[in-house]
Write a protein that holds these residues in place. Structure first.
Motif, PDB file in Angstrom:
ATOM      1  N   GLY A  18      32.315  46.129  39.779  1.00 23.45           N
ATOM      2  CA  GLY A  18      31.184  45.409  39.189  1.00 23.45           C
ATOM      3  C   GLY A  18      30.733  46.009  37.878  1.00 23.45           C
ATOM      4  N   ILE A  19      30.697  47.318  37.811  1.00 23.26           N
ATOM      5  CA  ILE A  19      30.264  47.996  36.584  1.00 23.26           C
ATOM      6  C   ILE A  19      31.248  47.732  35.451  1.00 23.26           C
ATOM      7  N   THR A  20      32.546  47.868  35.736  1.00 25.32           N
ATOM      8  CA  THR A  20      33.519  47.631  34.664  1.00 25.32           C
ATOM      9  C   THR A  20      33.498  46.171  34.221  1.00 25.32           C
ATOM     10  N   LYS A  21      33.222  45.269  35.145  1.00 25.64           N
ATOM     11  CA  LYS A  21      33.124  43.846  34.785  1.00 25.64           C
ATOM     12  C   LYS A  21      31.951  43.633  33.825  1.00 25.64           C
ATOM     13  N   GLN A  22      30.821  44.274  34.108  1.00 24.60           N
ATOM     14  CA  GLN A  22      29.656  44.156  33.231  1.00 24.60           C
ATOM     15  C   GLN A  22      29.926  44.770  31.859  1.00 24.60           C
ATOM     16  N   VAL A  23      30.611  45.910  31.855  1.00 27.80           N
ATOM     17  CA  VAL A  23      30.930  46.560  30.581  1.00 27.80           C
ATOM     18  C   VAL A  23      31.828  45.659  29.748  1.00 27.80           C
ATOM     19  N   ILE A  24      32.826  45.059  30.383  1.00 30.42           N
ATOM     20  CA  ILE A  24      33.728  44.152  29.668  1.00 30.42           C
ATOM     21  C   ILE A  24      32.947  42.966  29.096  1.00 30.42           C
ATOM     22  N   GLN A  25      32.037  42.413  29.886  1.00 33.58           N
ATOM     23  CA  GLN A  25      31.262  41.250  29.437  1.00 33.58           C
ATOM     24  C   GLN A  25      30.329  41.588  28.274  1.00 33.58           C
ATOM     25  N   SER A  26      29.876  42.822  28.217  1.00 32.99           N
ATOM     26  CA  SER A  26      28.926  43.188  27.164  1.00 32.99           C
ATOM     27  C   SER A  26      29.589  43.850  25.962  1.00 32.99           C
ATOM     28  N   THR A  27      30.919  43.967  25.995  1.00 32.63           N
ATOM     29  CA  THR A  27      31.646  44.592  24.889  1.00 32.63           C
ATOM     30  C   THR A  27      32.221  43.526  23.974  1.00 32.63           C
ATOM     31  N   VAL A  28      32.154  43.787  22.671  1.00 36.87           N
ATOM     32  CA  VAL A  28      32.618  42.820  21.688  1.00 36.87           C
ATOM     33  C   VAL A  28      34.037  43.161  21.213  1.00 36.87           C
ATOM     34  N   ASN A  29      34.348  44.415  21.144  1.00 40.48           N
ATOM     35  CA  ASN A  29      35.631  44.881  20.620  1.00 40.48           C
ATOM     36  C   ASN A  29      36.761  44.534  21.590  1.00 40.48           C
ATOM     37  N   GLU A  30      37.670  43.653  21.160  1.00 39.71           N
ATOM     38  CA  GLU A  30      38.758  43.176  22.028  1.00 39.71           C
ATOM     39  C   GLU A  30      39.701  44.295  22.453  1.00 39.71           C
ATOM     40  N   GLU A  31      39.972  45.215  21.557  1.00 37.54           N
ATOM     41  CA  GLU A  31      40.860  46.337  21.884  1.00 37.54           C
ATOM     42  C   GLU A  31      40.236  47.205  22.966  1.00 37.54           C
ATOM     43  N   LEU A  32      38.966  47.460  22.829  1.00 35.32           N
ATOM     44  CA  LEU A  32      38.244  48.245  23.826  1.00 35.32           C
ATOM     45  C   LEU A  32      38.193  47.515  25.167  1.00 35.32           C
ATOM     46  N   ILE A  33      37.973  46.220  25.116  1.00 34.43           N
ATOM     47  CA  ILE A  33      37.946  45.414  26.345  1.00 34.43           C
ATOM     48  C   ILE A  33      39.282  45.524  27.069  1.00 34.43           C
ATOM     49  N   GLU A  34      40.373  45.391  26.313  1.00 34.43           N
ATOM     50  CA  GLU A  34      41.698  45.454  26.938  1.00 34.43           C
ATOM     51  C   GLU A  34      41.972  46.838  27.525  1.00 34.43           C
ATOM     52  N   ASN A  35      41.551  47.884  26.827  1.00 29.56           N
ATOM     53  CA  ASN A  35      41.720  49.249  27.354  1.00 29.56           C
ATOM     54  C   ASN A  35      40.949  49.430  28.653  1.00 29.56           C
ATOM     55  N   ILE A  36      39.717  48.986  28.673  1.00 26.39           N
ATOM     56  CA  ILE A  36      38.886  49.099  29.879  1.00 26.39           C
ATOM     57  C   ILE A  36      39.512  48.297  31.018  1.00 26.39           C
ATOM     58  N   ARG A  37      39.962  47.105  30.691  1.00 27.17           N
ATOM     59  CA  ARG A  37      40.563  46.230  31.699  1.00 27.17           C
ATOM     60  C   ARG A  37      41.807  46.889  32.321  1.00 27.17           C
ATOM     61  N   GLN A  38      42.667  47.445  31.472  1.00 24.50           N
ATOM     62  CA  GLN A  38      43.920  48.030  31.954  1.00 24.50           C
ATOM     63  C   GLN A  38      43.708  49.362  32.685  1.00 24.50           C
ATOM     64  N   ARG A  39      42.867  50.215  32.129  1.00 23.12           N
ATOM     65  CA  ARG A  39      42.674  51.547  32.711  1.00 23.12           C
ATOM     66  C   ARG A  39      41.791  51.565  33.946  1.00 23.12           C
ATOM     67  N   TYR A  40      40.773  50.756  33.950  1.00 24.68           N
ATOM     68  CA  TYR A  40      39.771  50.851  35.006  1.00 24.68           C
ATOM     69  C   TYR A  40      39.627  49.583  35.842  1.00 24.68           C
ATOM     70  N   HIS A  41      39.344  48.483  35.161  1.00 23.80           N
ATOM     71  CA  HIS A  41      38.971  47.261  35.868  1.00 23.80           C
ATOM     72  C   HIS A  41      40.066  46.772  36.820  1.00 23.80           C
ATOM     73  N   LYS A  42      41.281  46.633  36.346  1.00 21.98           N
ATOM     74  CA  LYS A  42      42.367  46.133  37.199  1.00 21.98           C
ATOM     75  C   LYS A  42      42.686  47.084  38.356  1.00 21.98           C
ATOM     76  N   PRO A  43      42.803  48.407  38.112  1.00 19.22           N
ATOM     77  CA  PRO A  43      43.039  49.303  39.251  1.00 19.22           C
ATOM     78  C   PRO A  43      41.889  49.273  40.270  1.00 19.22           C
ATOM     79  N   PHE A  44      40.651  49.198  39.786  1.00 19.15           N
ATOM     80  CA  PHE A  44      39.512  49.108  40.709  1.00 19.15           C
ATOM     81  C   PHE A  44      39.579  47.818  41.515  1.00 19.15           C
ATOM     82  N   GLU A  45      39.915  46.731  40.835  1.00 17.36           N
ATOM     83  CA  GLU A  45      40.020  45.440  41.520  1.00 17.36           C
ATOM     84  C   GLU A  45      41.119  45.473  42.579  1.00 17.36           C
ATOM     85  N   GLU A  46      42.273  46.051  42.247  1.00 20.87           N
ATOM     86  CA  GLU A  46      43.376  46.133  43.204  1.00 20.87           C
ATOM     87  C   GLU A  46      42.988  46.966  44.418  1.00 20.87           C
TER      88      GLU A  46
END
Length: 85
Positions: A18-46
């Motif tokens: 939930g936290i990483t999802k909120q961070v992604i939603q509130s972040t504007v930088n696409e590169e940063l969003i993708e890094n967060i998604r790959q490093r944290y969000h997807k592994p947490f979701e899995e």
């Protein structure tokens, strides 16, 4: 005990996801969003989804075990009733 441990871990991963999802939603930088998604969000979701499935299995085992215990108690009561007659 195992159920409680898995339930607690599931709760933690629910928060992490939930936290990483909120961070992604509130972040504007696409590169940063993708890094967060790959490093944290997807592994947490899995892990969260795996834990959800595991806890469902544990709940089913617990339910079957409880039914087994109830049947044993029922048989014991019937035998006790027969013996007391």
């Amino acid at each position: 005990k195992e159920y409680e441990e898995v339930a607690q871990e599931l709760k933690v991963y629910s928060y992490k996801y939930g936290i990483t999802k909120q961070v992604i939603q509130s972040t504007v930088n696409e590169e940063l969003i993708e890094n967060i998604r790959q490093r944290y969000h997807k592994p947490f979701e899995e892990t969260y989804n795996q834990l959800k499935e595991y806890i469902k299995d544990l709940e089913e085992k617990q339910r079957v075990f409880q039914m087994f215990v109830q049947k044993i108690d029922e048989v014991n009561r019937k035998e006790s009733a027969r013996n007391s007659n």
